[in-house]
Enzyme design. Structure first.
Site, mmCIF file in Angstrom:
data_model
loop_
_atom_site.group_PDB
_atom_site.id
_atom_site.type_symbol
_atom_site.label_atom_id
_atom_site.label_comp_id
_atom_site.label_asym_id
_atom_site.label_seq_id
_atom_site.Cartn_x
_atom_site.Cartn_y
_atom_site.Cartn_z
ATOM 1 C CD GLU A 1 42.756 50.133 49.325
ATOM 2 O OE1 GLU A 1 42.942 49.366 50.279
ATOM 3 O OE2 GLU A 1 43.659 50.882 48.883
ATOM 4 C CG HIS B 1 28.334 41.426 74.754
ATOM 5 N ND1 HIS B 1 27.998 40.953 73.500
ATOM 6 C CD2 HIS B 1 27.194 41.892 75.321
ATOM 7 C CE1 HIS B 1 26.696 41.121 73.330
ATOM 8 N NE2 HIS B 1 26.186 41.687 74.407
ATOM 9 C CD GLU C 1 62.703 59.425 46.469
ATOM 10 O OE1 GLU C 1 62.770 58.275 46.915
ATOM 11 O OE2 GLU C 1 62.092 59.710 45.404
ATOM 12 N N GLY D 1 40.811 45.079 39.118
ATOM 13 C CA GLY D 1 39.986 44.512 40.192
ATOM 14 C C GLY D 1 40.796 44.193 41.428
ATOM 15 C CB ALA E 1 71.595 57.304 42.592
ATOM 16 C CB CYS F 1 53.720 53.898 51.753
ATOM 17 S SG CYS F 1 52.638 53.809 53.184
ATOM 18 C CE LYS G 1 44.486 53.187 51.154
ATOM 19 N NZ LYS G 1 45.195 52.036 50.658
ATOM 20 C CB SER H 1 58.258 52.185 53.560
ATOM 21 O OG SER H 1 57.145 53.003 53.301
HETATM 22 P P1 NDP Z 1 46.831 44.165 41.935
HETATM 23 O O1 NDP Z 1 47.883 43.271 41.445
HETATM 24 O O2 NDP Z 1 46.240 43.961 43.284
HETATM 25 O O3 NDP Z 1 45.630 44.190 40.898
HETATM 26 C C1 NDP Z 1 45.827 44.441 39.547
HETATM 27 C C2 NDP Z 1 44.506 44.285 38.846
HETATM 28 O O4 NDP Z 1 44.645 44.673 37.494
HETATM 29 C C3 NDP Z 1 44.000 42.855 38.858
HETATM 30 O O5 NDP Z 1 42.617 42.887 39.045
HETATM 31 C C4 NDP Z 1 44.370 42.374 37.470
HETATM 32 O O6 NDP Z 1 43.508 41.395 36.972
HETATM 33 C C5 NDP Z 1 44.209 43.628 36.655
HETATM 34 N N1 NDP Z 1 45.052 43.654 35.465
HETATM 35 C C6 NDP Z 1 46.379 43.437 35.386
HETATM 36 N N2 NDP Z 1 46.805 43.575 34.115
HETATM 37 C C7 NDP Z 1 45.736 43.879 33.386
HETATM 38 C C8 NDP Z 1 45.519 44.143 32.024
HETATM 39 N N3 NDP Z 1 46.520 44.127 31.135
HETATM 40 N N4 NDP Z 1 44.277 44.407 31.624
HETATM 41 C C9 NDP Z 1 43.256 44.439 32.506
HETATM 42 N N5 NDP Z 1 43.388 44.215 33.797
HETATM 43 C C10 NDP Z 1 44.613 43.937 34.248
HETATM 44 O O7 NDP Z 1 47.446 45.608 41.767
HETATM 45 P P2 NDP Z 1 47.028 47.018 42.309
HETATM 46 O O8 NDP Z 1 47.522 47.942 41.269
HETATM 47 O O9 NDP Z 1 45.610 47.080 42.703
HETATM 48 O O10 NDP Z 1 47.914 47.144 43.614
HETATM 49 C C11 NDP Z 1 49.327 46.947 43.527
HETATM 50 C C12 NDP Z 1 49.884 46.437 44.808
HETATM 51 O O11 NDP Z 1 49.910 47.489 45.733
HETATM 52 C C13 NDP Z 1 49.053 45.346 45.466
HETATM 53 O O12 NDP Z 1 49.442 44.081 45.039
HETATM 54 C C14 NDP Z 1 49.319 45.560 46.911
HETATM 55 O O13 NDP Z 1 50.413 44.766 47.261
HETATM 56 C C15 NDP Z 1 49.663 47.013 47.027
HETATM 57 N N6 NDP Z 1 48.552 47.783 47.617
HETATM 58 C C16 NDP Z 1 48.164 47.497 48.881
HETATM 59 C C17 NDP Z 1 47.125 48.175 49.470
HETATM 60 C C18 NDP Z 1 46.709 47.833 50.849
HETATM 61 O O14 NDP Z 1 47.457 47.152 51.543
HETATM 62 N N7 NDP Z 1 45.516 48.257 51.298
HETATM 63 C C19 NDP Z 1 46.413 49.233 48.762
HETATM 64 C C20 NDP Z 1 46.892 49.447 47.423
HETATM 65 C C21 NDP Z 1 47.918 48.739 46.896
HETATM 66 P P3 NDP Z 1 43.675 39.831 37.332
HETATM 67 O O15 NDP Z 1 43.235 39.686 38.744
HETATM 68 O O16 NDP Z 1 42.781 39.159 36.375
HETATM 69 O O17 NDP Z 1 45.115 39.527 37.128
#
Ligand code: NDP
Length: 468
Positions: A183, A437, A35, A177, A116, A43, A51, A14
């Site tokens: 999602e 409404h 690329e 989480g 690259a 995305c 997604k 993007s």
């Molecule tokens: P996030 O950073 O949102 O979440 C990562 C999760 O993995 C957290 O719950 C974290 O736990 C857990 N985690 C990290 N390391 C470990 C580990 N070693 N062991 C166990 N659990 C772990 O990342 P995502 O991969 O979900 O998404 C990446 C990014 O992509 C997001 O930050 C967002 O910016 C973007 N995204 C946006 C979307 C949207 O706008 N709808 C949709 C999908 C992605 P803890 O919380 O405890 O650190």
């Protein structure tokens, strides 16, 4: 010194595509873009777009249940056919990739379908060994999923793999989480997979408003996801056709598939950045200033590789601003405060902008307005699901500091709320807007009395005394 190009962009996602198109198409720069995979990036090819289409696909059973509630006695979703969906998905992604490519071609950008890497501050080397020079280089290579670093982790999938599967797994474990975990757990459960989500914390979506995190966690359970909190796999092993997962507490469970959603990291490895003197941060992200300029003046970086706000629209804005600044004599910075976002869970999404209640409380006195209700559409069909809307208002200035919406199409609503909040609207401005409404969004302009006062010890004590 003469260069082959005015701008060489590494990464056709993007941010990179927007920068290339604006620099060449609007400002007349000679631009090349490299690329290594498909044009469109995370995305378009393996993220937001497929997604969201999977989210739509996964809701057929819920839509049928709602139709039955409205009197369509025999309504059922029927049998989900992954192959049929996948064929349509693939052709939609082809169409989008084509649109991205033709946009670049139309702007006279030279497209290079190779990896690259940097050789020096003005030179890149392609996978076939060819070297090209450019006055400016833009790194827009995005991020890659990160794995937790445990034995057997290679047996698990990453989100990219979900779009390539040949069938929906019977039992799947989603680990994490965050956005992706919530999602995909929603999607997989909706498509009929017996889905377990294992998260190490006590409520999903750390960093979001605490109250809303509780609602998302509960909703995942309500749609049939087995949410295991305070849980973490420690090893994976092959067990015939299945994967045996050992958890930190010693339990062993078997699944047909495991998906890592444990975060993403900047994709900087092997790009030659450090050798050229580009400063990297602790997570491997490229350190940039407010103009997206790196520690090497001719090299810039935008998007997830800089780990600022990792969202597509932010990368696009950064790429556009970079092109206007460097090639259009229109210096533009990107404001990274007040960026709205949405997590596409179902039936209710979580959408948010501004401060959480916890952040606001740490900042000073604020009034919190909360409305929790059962939306008429789902209530009529027999659902107990509650929508929740929250406005956080500065108690001194009346300015709206944050808005959090947990409800159907919350992403659509937060987009509109982002406009007044970005303009510095007060709660009185919200109250002045006439309600539409009957809608869900009218709750945002009809919340009259604060639910609680936060960030003010005297008031907090008073509330406690009243509720004791
Ligand atoms: P996030 O950073 O949102 O979440 C990562 C999760 O993995 C957290 O719950 C974290 O736990 C857990 N985690 C990290 N390391 C470990 C580990 N070693 N062991 C166990 N659990 C772990 O990342 P995502 O991969 O979900 O998404 C990446 C990014 O992509 C997001 O930050 C967002 O910016 C973007 N995204 C946006 C979307 C949207 O706008 N709808 C949709 C999908 C992605 P803890 O919380 O405890 O650190």
């Amino acid at each position: 010194m003469t260069f082959d190009f005015d701008l060489f962009v590494i990464g056709g996602g993007s941010g990179g595509v927007r920068a290339a198109r604006i620099a060449a198409g609007e400002h007349g720069a000679r631009v090349a873009i490299a690329e290594e995979s498909r044009m469109g990036g995370t995305c378009v090819i393996r993220g937001c777009v497929p997604k969201k289409l999977m989210i739509f696909a996964s809701q057929a059973e819920a839509a049928a249940a709602e139709a039955r509630g409205y009197g369509w006695k025999e309504a059922t979703a029927g049998q989900f056919n992954w192959d049929a969906f996948k064929t349509r998905l693939d052709s939609e992604l082809d169409r989008l990739e084509g649109a991205y490519t033709s946009g670049l071609v139309g702007a006279d950008v030279t497209i290079i379908r190779q990896r690259a890497r940097l050789v020096d501050s003005h030179t890149v080397e392609l996978a076939d060994g060819q070297r090209l020079t450019a006055k400016h280089i833009l790194i827009a290579v995005g991020g890659r999923p990160q794995l937790p670093g445990i034995p057997g982790e290679e047996l698990g999938m990453i989100s990219d793999d979900l779009f390539l599967m040949d069938r929906v797994p019977g039992r799947i474990l989603v680990v994490g989480g965050g956005f992706i975990a919530c999602e995909f757990a929603t999607i997989l459960a909706g498509l009929g997979a017996k889905t377990t989500l294992s998260y190490r914390g006590d409520a999903v979506l750390r960093g979001f408003d605490d109250e809303m995190r509780g609602h998302v966690t509960q909703q995942l359970r309500n749609i049939g996801v087995d949410v295991q909190l305070g849980s973490m796999p420690s090893a994976l092993a092959k067990a015939g056709e299945e994967i045996a997962v050992t958890f930190a507490d010693g339990q062993v469970q078997r699944y047909d598939a495991v998906m890592w959603a444990t975060g993403r990291q900047p994709y900087t490895k092997g790009l030659g950045l450090e050798e050229v003197g580009v400063k990297l941060g602790r997570k491997g992200q490229i350190v940039v200033d407010e103009w997206s300029q790196t520690s090497v003046p001719s090299i810039f970086a935008v998007g997830d590789v800089t780990d600022r706000v990792n969202l597509t629209p932010v990368a696009i804005r950064e790429g556009h601003s970079f092109a206007d600044t460097v090639f259009g004599a229109r210096p533009r910075k990107v404001d990274h405060t007040l960026v709205a976002s949405a997590v596409y869970t179902r039936p209710h999404e979580l959408a948010t902008i501004g401060l959480t209640e916890e952040e606001a409380a740490a900042r000073g006195p604020a009034d919190v307005f909360v409305s929790s209700f059962r939306p008429m559409r789902s209530l009529f069909a027999g659902s107990e699901a509650r929508a929740v809307m929250k406005l956080i208002v500065d108690a001194t200035t009346d300015k709206v500091l944050g808005c959090h919406i947990f409800g159907p199409e919350a992403g659509e609503m937060i987009q509109m709320v982002a406009i007044p909040i970005g303009m510095g609207a007060t709660k009185a401005d919200f109250d002045n807007a006439m309600a539409v409404h009957p809608t869900l969004a009218e709750e945002l302009v009809t919340m009259r009395k604060p639910t609680r006062r936060i960030g003010d010890s005297t008031a907090a004590q008073e509330v406690q005394a009243v509720t004791a």
